[in-house]
Motif scaffolding. Structure first.
Motif, PDB file in Angstrom:
ATOM      1  N   GLU A 154      17.248  49.853  58.228  1.00  0.00           N
ATOM      2  CA  GLU A 154      17.825  51.201  58.144  1.00  0.00           C
ATOM      3  C   GLU A 154      18.921  51.456  59.168  1.00  0.00           C
ATOM      4  OE1 GLU A 154      13.958  51.159  60.349  1.00  0.00           O
ATOM      5  OE2 GLU A 154      14.361  50.842  58.233  1.00  0.00           O
ATOM      6  N   ASP A 155      18.972  50.622  60.228  1.00  0.00           N
ATOM      7  CA  ASP A 155      20.030  50.746  61.230  1.00  0.00           C
ATOM      8  C   ASP A 155      21.259  49.915  60.886  1.00  0.00           C
ATOM      9  OD1 ASP A 155      18.436  52.443  62.797  1.00  0.00           O
ATOM     10  OD2 ASP A 155      17.507  50.728  63.815  1.00  0.00           O
ATOM     11  N   GLY A 156      21.212  49.203  59.746  1.00  0.00           N
ATOM     12  CA  GLY A 156      22.332  48.375  59.332  1.00  0.00           C
ATOM     13  C   GLY A 156      22.328  46.978  59.922  1.00  0.00           C
ATOM     14  N   ALA A 157      21.274  46.629  60.647  1.00  0.00           N
ATOM     15  CA  ALA A 157      21.184  45.295  61.247  1.00  0.00           C
ATOM     16  C   ALA A 157      20.555  44.313  60.255  1.00  0.00           C
ATOM     17  CB  ALA A 157      20.351  45.353  62.524  1.00  0.00           C
ATOM     18  N   ASN A 158      21.061  43.083  60.255  1.00  0.00           N
ATOM     19  CA  ASN A 158      20.470  42.045  59.415  1.00  0.00           C
ATOM     20  C   ASN A 158      19.247  41.466  60.107  1.00  0.00           C
ATOM     21  OD1 ASN A 158      22.289  42.203  57.309  1.00  0.00           O
ATOM     22  ND2 ASN A 158      23.718  40.814  58.291  1.00  0.00           N
ATOM     23  N   ARG A 159      18.196  41.296  59.329  1.00  0.00           N
ATOM     24  CA  ARG A 159      16.936  40.748  59.836  1.00  0.00           C
ATOM     25  C   ARG A 159      16.458  39.653  58.885  1.00  0.00           C
ATOM     26  NH1 ARG A 159      17.381  43.157  64.338  1.00  0.00           N
ATOM     27  NH2 ARG A 159      17.063  45.360  64.463  1.00  0.00           N
ATOM     28  N   LEU A 160      15.688  38.710  59.409  1.00  0.00           N
ATOM     29  CA  LEU A 160      15.060  37.723  58.542  1.00  0.00           C
ATOM     30  C   LEU A 160      14.004  38.419  57.700  1.00  0.00           C
ATOM     31  CD1 LEU A 160      14.603  34.741  61.017  1.00  0.00           C
ATOM     32  CD2 LEU A 160      16.531  35.244  59.502  1.00  0.00           C
TER      33      LEU A 160
ATOM     34  N   VAL B 123      17.597  30.993  55.049  1.00  0.00           N
ATOM     35  CA  VAL B 123      16.549  31.991  55.228  1.00  0.00           C
ATOM     36  C   VAL B 123      17.021  33.308  54.626  1.00  0.00           C
ATOM     37  CG1 VAL B 123      15.080  33.142  56.922  1.00  0.00           C
ATOM     38  CG2 VAL B 123      15.980  30.872  57.426  1.00  0.00           C
ATOM     39  N   PRO B 124      16.231  33.909  53.723  1.00  0.00           N
ATOM     40  CA  PRO B 124      16.634  35.199  53.167  1.00  0.00           C
ATOM     41  C   PRO B 124      16.629  36.276  54.252  1.00  0.00           C
ATOM     42  CG  PRO B 124      14.412  34.638  52.482  1.00  0.00           C
ATOM     43  CD  PRO B 124      14.947  33.450  53.209  1.00  0.00           C
ATOM     44  N   THR B 125      17.574  37.206  54.120  1.00  0.00           N
ATOM     45  CA  THR B 125      17.669  38.296  55.089  1.00  0.00           C
ATOM     46  C   THR B 125      17.624  39.641  54.364  1.00  0.00           C
ATOM     47  OG1 THR B 125      20.089  38.304  55.029  1.00  0.00           O
ATOM     48  CG2 THR B 125      19.042  36.906  56.699  1.00  0.00           C
ATOM     49  N   ILE B 126      17.388  40.669  55.142  1.00  0.00           N
ATOM     50  CA  ILE B 126      17.451  42.052  54.658  1.00  0.00           C
ATOM     51  C   ILE B 126      18.259  42.850  55.672  1.00  0.00           C
ATOM     52  CG2 ILE B 126      15.280  41.999  53.369  1.00  0.00           C
ATOM     53  CD1 ILE B 126      13.976  43.440  55.767  1.00  0.00           C
ATOM     54  N   THR B 127      18.725  43.997  55.257  1.00  0.00           N
ATOM     55  CA  THR B 127      19.414  44.920  56.160  1.00  0.00           C
ATOM     56  C   THR B 127      18.471  46.078  56.414  1.00  0.00           C
ATOM     57  OG1 THR B 127      21.536  44.281  55.213  1.00  0.00           O
ATOM     58  CG2 THR B 127      21.482  46.317  56.493  1.00  0.00           C
TER      59      THR B 127
END
Length: 90
Positions: free
Chosen positions: A18-24, A12-16
């Motif tokens: 603005e808080d630096g947390a990785n999200r789907l 599953v691709p993720t993004i980071t």
């Protein structure tokens, strides 16, 4: 039409954020629905997002947990991000 079976795990691709947390990485479709694109192999994900794009490996139970935490309308397996023009005409 039968739904294709999901493999035991998907990429599953993720993004980071603005808080630096990785999200789907979710995608809003033209009709307003939210889709999560998942891939059965890392090379299929990289064909769509580019080599080195961040990703997570999730099992089917973890996909369910992800849906509970951040609901999405569609789960799309091995789909092109941008369908080729000839596919739209065929």
């Amino acid at each position: 039409m039968e739904r294709p079976a999901l493999p035991p795990v998907v990429y599953v691709p993720t993004i980071t954020d603005e808080d630096g947390a990785n999200r789907l990485r979710m995608h809003e479709l033209r009709d307003g629905r939210v889709a999560l694109f998942v891939y059965s192999a890392i090379d299929r994900l990289e064909e769509q997002y580019g080599e080195g794009h961040p990703w997570a490996l999730l099992s089917v139970p973890n996909l369910q947990l992800a849906h509970e935490r951040a609901p999405f309308d569609l789960l799309l397996l091995d789909r092109d991000l941008h369908p080729r023009e000839e596919a739209a005409h065929g």
